[in-house]
Scaffold this motif. Sequence first.
Motif, PDB file in Angstrom:
ATOM      1  N   GLY A   1      40.392  35.271  36.140  1.00 31.15           N
ATOM      2  CA  GLY A   1      39.403  34.406  35.621  1.00 31.15           C
ATOM      3  C   GLY A   1      38.648  34.898  34.473  1.00 31.15           C
ATOM      4  O   GLY A   1      38.394  34.234  33.547  1.00 31.15           O
TER       5      GLY A   1
ATOM      6  N   ASP B   1      38.018  39.306  39.529  1.00 29.93           N
ATOM      7  CA  ASP B   1      38.463  37.444  39.249  1.00 29.93           C
ATOM      8  C   ASP B   1      39.300  36.848  37.836  1.00 29.93           C
ATOM      9  O   ASP B   1      38.869  37.865  37.112  1.00 29.93           O
TER      10      ASP B   1
ATOM     11  N   SER C   1      37.920  39.007  34.046  1.00 28.52           N
ATOM     12  CA  SER C   1      38.121  39.799  34.983  1.00 28.52           C
ATOM     13  C   SER C   1      37.144  41.143  34.409  1.00 28.52           C
ATOM     14  O   SER C   1      37.308  42.242  34.163  1.00 28.52           O
TER      15      SER C   1
END
Length: 282
Positions: free
Chosen positions: A151, A149, A153
């Motif tokens: 957002g 993701d 990571s």
Amino acid sequence: MPAVEDTTKTASAGPAIILVEPQLGENIGMVARAMANFGLSELRLVNPRDGWPSEKARAAASRADHVIDATKVFDDLASAVADLNFVFATTARERDGFKPVRGPVEAGRALRARVEAGERAGILFGRERFGLYNDEVGFADEIVTFPVDPGFSSLNIAQAVLLISYEWMKSGLADETQTNFSGPELVPATKEQLHSLFAYLENALEVRGYFRPEEKKPKMVDNLRAVLTRAGFAEPELKVLRGIISSLDRFSPAMPRGDGSPGDDPRRLPAAARSRAKDEES
């Protein structure tokens, strides 16, 4: 003397895992454990913050001692990769430059092909807090990044090593979907066995007055059969279901196992049978 198992025999059979300035011994130990899970054992450390060896690392390695014992320490990254022919750098951030970027599946296959061709390969992992510097990525031939993701990571270093180690092992399987063990092979039940269960269950429900009102019984039976035929039962599964139904048919909280013969309990007789019993008593 008895033969001693060579636990370092896989050291040259796969890519080296290279940790650049790792901070915590516990993380190094968990990296060693992840490597051992998937057949890797060559661990290289570049300037570990707390020095080496580390008892915290050994404790966290959970018996991956062959990885810990064979770990090599280097003062700088150039020395750590000097004998390698090919190097991947792991990063979650986009980097400037012209290096090819691969996902873990493709990277695992690429590593397998190079190692089987006789090349020495390695994978760089950066610091726990912020990964690799750009100049350190410059030591690599290609980049591997994980589909996380954007957002959130940031991966724990041991998690990142585990992911690429898993792809390394998977790339060497004849069938990437194979498992180390399998479930039992069950023979599907015959229609005769299934219909026998239907009849048994229908009779047990009839005794308990389940089919009410009477005119809805055909539809209720159809629904019941539809539910039981959808699952595609195997013969042993039908035996389990029949045993459950039999147990419910014979015992209840009002008269549990051990209270005598369930067949003698008038509470289990159909209404018509109870009525006949009362007539006979009078």
